[in-house]
Enzyme design. Structure first.
Site, PDB file in Angstrom:
ATOM      1  N   ASP A  56     -30.912  -3.680  10.551  1.00  0.00           N
ATOM      2  CA  ASP A  56     -30.450  -2.952  10.567  1.00  0.00           C
ATOM      3  C   ASP A  56     -31.731  -3.260  12.788  1.00  0.00           C
ATOM      4  OD1 ASP A  56     -31.450  -0.239  12.709  1.00  0.00           O
ATOM      5  OD2 ASP A  56     -30.436   1.369  10.995  1.00  0.00           O
ATOM      6  N   HIS A  57     -31.006  -3.982  13.840  1.00  0.00           N
ATOM      7  CA  HIS A  57     -32.384  -4.469  14.370  1.00  0.00           C
ATOM      8  C   HIS A  57     -33.162  -3.533  14.954  1.00  0.00           C
ATOM      9  CE1 HIS A  57     -28.554  -2.258  17.620  1.00  0.00           C
ATOM     10  NE2 HIS A  57     -30.052  -2.713  18.344  1.00  0.00           N
ATOM     11  N   HIS A  63     -29.518   3.228  12.780  1.00  0.00           N
ATOM     12  CA  HIS A  63     -30.732   3.084  13.494  1.00  0.00           C
ATOM     13  C   HIS A  63     -31.499   4.907  13.280  1.00  0.00           C
ATOM     14  CE1 HIS A  63     -28.648  -0.094  14.432  1.00  0.00           C
ATOM     15  NE2 HIS A  63     -28.151   0.319  15.663  1.00  0.00           N
TER      16      HIS A  63
HETATM   17  C1  BG6 Z   1     -25.110  -0.523  17.599  1.00  0.00           C
HETATM   18  C2  BG6 Z   1     -24.508   0.518  17.635  1.00  0.00           C
HETATM   19  O1  BG6 Z   1     -25.689  -0.545  16.883  1.00  0.00           O
HETATM   20  O2  BG6 Z   1     -26.483  -0.302  18.528  1.00  0.00           O
HETATM   21  C3  BG6 Z   1     -23.362   0.205  19.172  1.00  0.00           C
HETATM   22  O3  BG6 Z   1     -23.567  -0.629  17.064  1.00  0.00           O
HETATM   23  C4  BG6 Z   1     -24.934   0.104  20.234  1.00  0.00           C
HETATM   24  O4  BG6 Z   1     -22.852   1.072  19.016  1.00  0.00           O
HETATM   25  C5  BG6 Z   1     -26.048  -0.421  20.027  1.00  0.00           C
HETATM   26  O5  BG6 Z   1     -24.709   0.613  21.761  1.00  0.00           O
HETATM   27  C6  BG6 Z   1     -27.733  -0.237  20.713  1.00  0.00           C
HETATM   28  O6  BG6 Z   1     -28.177  -0.951  20.769  1.00  0.00           O
HETATM   29  P1  BG6 Z   1     -29.162  -0.692  21.309  1.00  0.00           P
HETATM   30  O7  BG6 Z   1     -30.564  -2.125  21.187  1.00  0.00           O
HETATM   31  O8  BG6 Z   1     -29.041  -1.216  22.733  1.00  0.00           O
HETATM   32  O9  BG6 Z   1     -29.773   0.137  21.542  1.00  0.00           O
END
Ligand code: BG6
Length: 504
Positions: free
Chosen positions: A185-186, A248
């Protein structure tokens, strides 16, 4: 940034190497790790894709990815050449049950040149339907058998509901040990998200007041200005609840609400997070319409530009009922949080890209200031800004300068950029390095993923049973549908508009 330590020789195999994730995120992240000399001395990247591609073309594409998306530019040709020398590319058709020979041969060739077996990390950057065939191929080839040295990285979405997540966990569990599986989960790789742990548990100042006695409610906002780009085929099947909330937002919630861990052990921290997910009160069918709001954007203006509605986006059905906005009110049934609402919201095409957590404290028990003095009075608040302008702020009440007693609000701010001059690594840099080092703390365990699905399942089911009658219901560039404003208002709360929103 982690200290440079000697790492075992490693081969990173990226399935879906021709895809967007590898191009935009993984390779630029690896390049930056290389710049910081954090990669193992012996390190190879093997791209696996369906279509045959000469390795030279593969390198050109990855170079373009670095040029466009790396946080630091390509330093010089010599550096690029050394980095690119580590790339190989093999083409495999995962639908073919006899596939895998080219990959096995490539691994054997690298290891024979190095003269020993390497750690192997298999990164499945592929659509959900391809994960199982890719994992099955690794099992068949016998190249992922060592529980300590062979690892599997899986990108979200991990399933599309509780049943499919259980099925995938069961399938992977039959092939690999849980300790080998790194579910990404980044958001957990973002500096400020990790800093929630440090902020809460490395300071004795906040923990005593971090509970229902002092906290009135919590708001978690993850707002995006972007639409869905070219991902219509995926997104139209997923929607914001699956795409953002199940992973997230719930992960952020866990870090805000978890009990203090007894050690920094990966499993101990994950246990404490699972406890939070399990304590979230399931939404009963009758209250979903009050505690869960969905929305979909119509055309409008974002950051001064006209943008189409969701139903006009590429690869999206013109009658789509997929939600691009979600707001939830959740309660955590435990001693610490009984009675404290947690409001969560996320959406596409909102007016600003901003992710933040607001902790709103109770009012003082007795207000003795003259009413004229407290006209602009506000509850104390801690703001944890995840992006952009990462930092933490506290809003307090102070006496305004002057001869009259008049209270005003003042903010105390900590900004990463100002406090630490060194730029923060991208989330994928942290996470890739952790996988290479074999540290699973920031990755999701099977039970965590399933508990998170359990939280959103009643909402998914209720929404699927009754399609929305009023979609699209918010103009692009607004803060979402009206119903989302009413939800906290019923409890006497308001969404706080993020402070100083900035352009992307
Ligand atoms: C991803 C989603 O996991 O996270 C995307 O699939 C979203 O839809 C993105 O835009 C948002 O990530 P960040 O790091 O730009 O907030």
């Amino acid at each position: 940034m982690p200290q440079s330590i000697r790492l075992d020789p490693t081969i990173l195999v990226i399935f879906g190497a021709g895809g967007d994730l590898a191009w935009r995120k993984l390779i630029p992240a690896l390049y930056n790790l290389g710049l910081d000399k954090l990669l193992p001395e012996r390190f190879a990247i093997v791209g696996v894709g369906r279509r045959p591609l000469p390795v030279a073309d593969f390198r050109v594409r990855l170079r373009q990815g670095i040029e466009q998306f790396s946080r630091r530019p390509l330093a010089n040709e010599e550096l690029w050449r050394r980095f690119a020398d580590n790339f190989c590319y093999v083409s495999e058709d995962l639908a073919d049950h006899a596939s895998g020979e080219a990959l096995a041969a490539c691994l054997a060739e690298i290891e024979s040149a190095w003269g020993h077996r390497a750690n192997r990390v298999y990164y499945l950057a592929v659509p959900p339907g391809v994960m199982a065939p890719a994992a099955a191929m690794l099992q068949r080839l016998g190249v992922c058998r060592d529980c300590i040295h062979d690892r599997l990285v899986i990108e979200k979405p991990f399933g599309r509901d509780l049943d499919s997540a259980r099925e995938l966990n069961g399938f992977l569990g039959g092939l690999f040990a849980e300790a080998q599986i790194y579910r990404i989960d980044h958001y957990l790789g973002k500096e400020t998200v990790q800093n929630i742990l440090a902020f809460r548990f490395a300071n004795s100042l906040f923990e005593p007041i971090w509970n229902r006695r002092y906290i009135d409610h919590v708001q978690i906002t993850v707002a995006e200005t972007v639409g869905i780009g070219d991902r219509g085929d995926y997104y139209d099947q997923a929607g914001a609840l699956r795409d953002m909330v199940q992973n997230h937002l719930l992960q952020i919630l866990c870090l805000v609400a978890m009990e203090p861990p007894i050690s920094f052990d990966a499993d101990e921290i994950r246990n404490k997070k699972v406890d939070v997910l399990r304590a979230i009160r399931p939404l009963a069918a009758g209250e979903i319409h009050r505690a869960a709001v969905r929305g979909q954007y119509r055309k409008g203006q974002v950051l001064g530009e006209a943008v189409p509605g969701y139903r006009q986006e590429r690869k999206v059905s013109p009658e789509s009922t997929t939600e691009t906005y979600v707001a939830l009110m959740l309660h955590i049934d435990n001693w610490r949080w009984q009675g404290v609402p947690f409001y969560l919201r996320t959406g596409k095409r909102l007016p600003a890209k901003v992710s933040e957590v607001n902790i709103i404290f109770r009012s003082p028990p007795h207000q003795f200031f003259p009413s004229a003095a407290v006209e602009s009075w506000q509850q104390n608040r801690i703001v944890i800004r995840i992006q952009p302008e990462e930092g933490i702020g506290t809003r307090i009440q102070v006496k305004q300068p002057g001869t009259r007693l008049l209270l005003g609000t003042a903010d105390m701010q900590f900004r990463y950029r100002e406090a630490f001059k060194a730029p923060a690594p991208e989330a994928y840099e942290t996470l890739l390095l952790d996988v290479i080092r074999g540290d699973a703390t920031l990755f999701m365990r099977a039970d965590q993923v399933e508990s998170a699905w359990q939280v959103v399942s009643p909402i998914l089911e209720a929404w699927e049973a009754v399609p929305p009658a009023d979609f699209p219901d918010y103009p692009a560039g607004s803060w979402g549908p009206e119903a989302a404003e009413l939800m906290p208002a019923r409890q006497g709360h308001n969404w706080l508009q993020p402070s100083e929103p900035e352009e992307e």
